[in-house]
Design an enzyme around this catalytic site. Structure first.
Site, PDB file in Angstrom:
ATOM      1  N   LYS A   1       0.820  -1.223   0.000  1.00 58.19           N
ATOM      2  CA  LYS A   1       0.000   0.000   0.000  1.00 58.19           C
ATOM      3  C   LYS A   1       0.850   1.269   0.000  1.00 58.19           C
ATOM      4  CE  LYS A   1      -1.272  -0.716   4.797  1.00 58.19           C
ATOM      5  NZ  LYS A   1      -0.192  -0.041   5.475  1.00 58.19           N
TER       6      LYS A   1
ATOM      7  N   ARG B   1      -7.243   2.966  10.862  1.00 59.88           N
ATOM      8  CA  ARG B   1      -6.896   1.586  11.131  1.00 59.88           C
ATOM      9  C   ARG B   1      -7.979   0.881  11.940  1.00 59.88           C
ATOM     10  NH1 ARG B   1      -1.327   1.635   9.812  1.00 59.88           N
ATOM     11  NH2 ARG B   1      -0.115  -0.148  10.372  1.00 59.88           N
TER      12      ARG B   1
ATOM     13  N   ARG C   1      11.457  -7.356   3.478  1.00 60.86           N
ATOM     14  CA  ARG C   1      11.464  -5.895   3.339  1.00 60.86           C
ATOM     15  C   ARG C   1      12.720  -5.279   3.973  1.00 60.86           C
ATOM     16  NH1 ARG C   1       6.124  -2.810   4.734  1.00 60.86           N
ATOM     17  NH2 ARG C   1       6.292  -3.711   6.813  1.00 60.86           N
TER      18      ARG C   1
ATOM     19  N   ARG D   1       0.831  -7.580  14.237  1.00 65.46           N
ATOM     20  CA  ARG D   1       0.267  -6.584  13.327  1.00 65.46           C
ATOM     21  C   ARG D   1      -0.752  -7.211  12.383  1.00 65.46           C
ATOM     22  NH1 ARG D   1       5.561  -5.106  11.043  1.00 65.46           N
ATOM     23  NH2 ARG D   1       4.544  -3.680   9.621  1.00 65.46           N
TER      24      ARG D   1
ATOM     25  N   ARG E   1      13.149  -3.213   9.399  1.00 67.03           N
ATOM     26  CA  ARG E   1      12.382  -2.362  10.330  1.00 67.03           C
ATOM     27  C   ARG E   1      12.284  -3.035  11.688  1.00 67.03           C
ATOM     28  NH1 ARG E   1       6.902  -0.200   7.488  1.00 67.03           N
ATOM     29  NH2 ARG E   1       6.032  -0.888   9.459  1.00 67.03           N
TER      30      ARG E   1
HETATM   31  P1  AMP Z   1       2.763   1.154   8.968  1.00 66.19           P
HETATM   32  O1  AMP Z   1       3.998   1.719   8.381  1.00 66.19           O
HETATM   33  O2  AMP Z   1       1.504   1.725   8.374  1.00 66.19           O
HETATM   34  O3  AMP Z   1       2.766  -0.362   8.984  1.00 66.19           O
HETATM   35  O4  AMP Z   1       2.738   1.611  10.516  1.00 66.19           O
HETATM   36  C1  AMP Z   1       3.763   1.201  11.394  1.00 66.19           C
HETATM   37  C2  AMP Z   1       3.248   1.265  12.824  1.00 66.19           C
HETATM   38  O5  AMP Z   1       2.890   2.620  13.146  1.00 66.19           O
HETATM   39  C3  AMP Z   1       2.006   0.449  13.103  1.00 66.19           C
HETATM   40  O6  AMP Z   1       2.289  -0.920  13.382  1.00 66.19           O
HETATM   41  C4  AMP Z   1       1.451   1.169  14.325  1.00 66.19           C
HETATM   42  O7  AMP Z   1       2.179   0.838  15.492  1.00 66.19           O
HETATM   43  C5  AMP Z   1       1.741   2.639  13.992  1.00 66.19           C
HETATM   44  N1  AMP Z   1       0.623   3.231  13.246  1.00 66.19           N
HETATM   45  C6  AMP Z   1       0.607   3.639  11.948  1.00 66.19           C
HETATM   46  N2  AMP Z   1      -0.593   4.115  11.605  1.00 66.19           N
HETATM   47  C7  AMP Z   1      -1.382   4.001  12.709  1.00 66.19           C
HETATM   48  C8  AMP Z   1      -2.740   4.303  12.987  1.00 66.19           C
HETATM   49  N3  AMP Z   1      -3.557   4.794  12.062  1.00 66.19           N
HETATM   50  N4  AMP Z   1      -3.186   4.065  14.249  1.00 66.19           N
HETATM   51  C9  AMP Z   1      -2.399   3.565  15.207  1.00 66.19           C
HETATM   52  N5  AMP Z   1      -1.105   3.228  14.998  1.00 66.19           N
HETATM   53  C10 AMP Z   1      -0.598   3.446  13.763  1.00 66.19           C
END
Ligand code: AMP
Length: 206
Positions: A13, A88, A122, A164, A153
């Site tokens: 995404k 989310r 990744r 996750r 990461r």
């Molecule tokens: P992502 O890069 O979108 O996978 O986000 C990495 C991490 O950031 C997630 O596993 C959450 O811990 C935090 N995070 C990102 N977006 C959100 C959101 N909308 N609400 C809560 N935590 C978020």
């Protein structure tokens, strides 16, 4: 164009959101990227978010909603945006509705075993955040954009990934039905090449 892209970790995404942002000339807003930037810079927000993120948990809604509110209030978002990683859960979707009307929601579908395999390959540049895949890219030489070192990461460890994906299933997936009922959902098969998926998204948006 006010857009959201939803998909499990590893569905691509972020990559697709960047392409959409370039094609339609709208800002790409990734809450994950904003959190990671704040962690790199060790801001107060970064320090708070880091613990949740490394455990593979969600950052609390009040913190995330405030962050999105502030970002969407800046002028470059007035004509449109693509939100990646937000909302989310249903609570965040309702908070977003109080701010703006979203036009379309793109859902990138991907089987969980494919998602796990993609996430474990990744690599991310520690300096500029550019994302690579050990499945397709040469990740031995560093970032082709800025020369930075490529890292795994902190939240791509097997335990955090399992957390996750479970969170996605329990909290984020219900949004698919939520937006389908509002007639703004576009379903796209995420298990294809970057180019193929992008063509399907553009087709769905037109
Ligand atoms: P992502 O890069 O979108 O996978 O986000 C990495 C991490 O950031 C997630 O596993 C959450 O811990 C935090 N995070 C990102 N977006 C959100 C959101 N909308 N609400 C809560 N935590 C978020």
């Amino acid at each position: 164009m006010k857009l959201i892209i939803i998909g499990p970790q590893g569905s691509g995404k972020g990559t697709q959101a960047k392409l959409i942002s370039e094609k339609y000339n709208i800002p790409h807003i990734s809450t994950g990227d904003i959190f990671r930037e704040n962690i790199r810079e060790q801001t107060d927000l970064g320090k708070t978010a880091q613990e949740y993120i490394n455990r593979g948990e969600l950052v609390p809604d009040n913190i995330t909603n405030a962050l999105v509110h502030s970002r969407l209030s800046t002028q470059d978002c007035f004509k449109g945006f693509i939100l990646d990683g937000f909302p989310r859960n249903i609570e965040q979707a309702k908070a977003l509705e109080r701010l703006v009307n979203v036009d379309k929601v793109i859902y990138l579908e991907l089987a969980e075993n494919v998602a796990v395999s993609r996430i474990s390959s990744r690599r991310v540049c520690e300096s500029c955040g550019m994302v690579y895949s050990a499945l397709h890219d040469d990740v031995t030489k560093g970032c082709t954009k800025c020369g930075g070192k490529l890292m795994i990461r902190d939240d791509d460890t097997p335990d955090a990934v399992r957390n996750r994906l479970a969170l996605f299933r329990q909290q984020t997936k219900p949004l698919v039905e939520y937006y389908a009922q509002k007639n703004i959902l576009i379903n796209v098969n995420g298990d294809g090449s970057i180019e193929r998926v992008f063509v399907d998204i553009i087709h769905g948006l037109s």
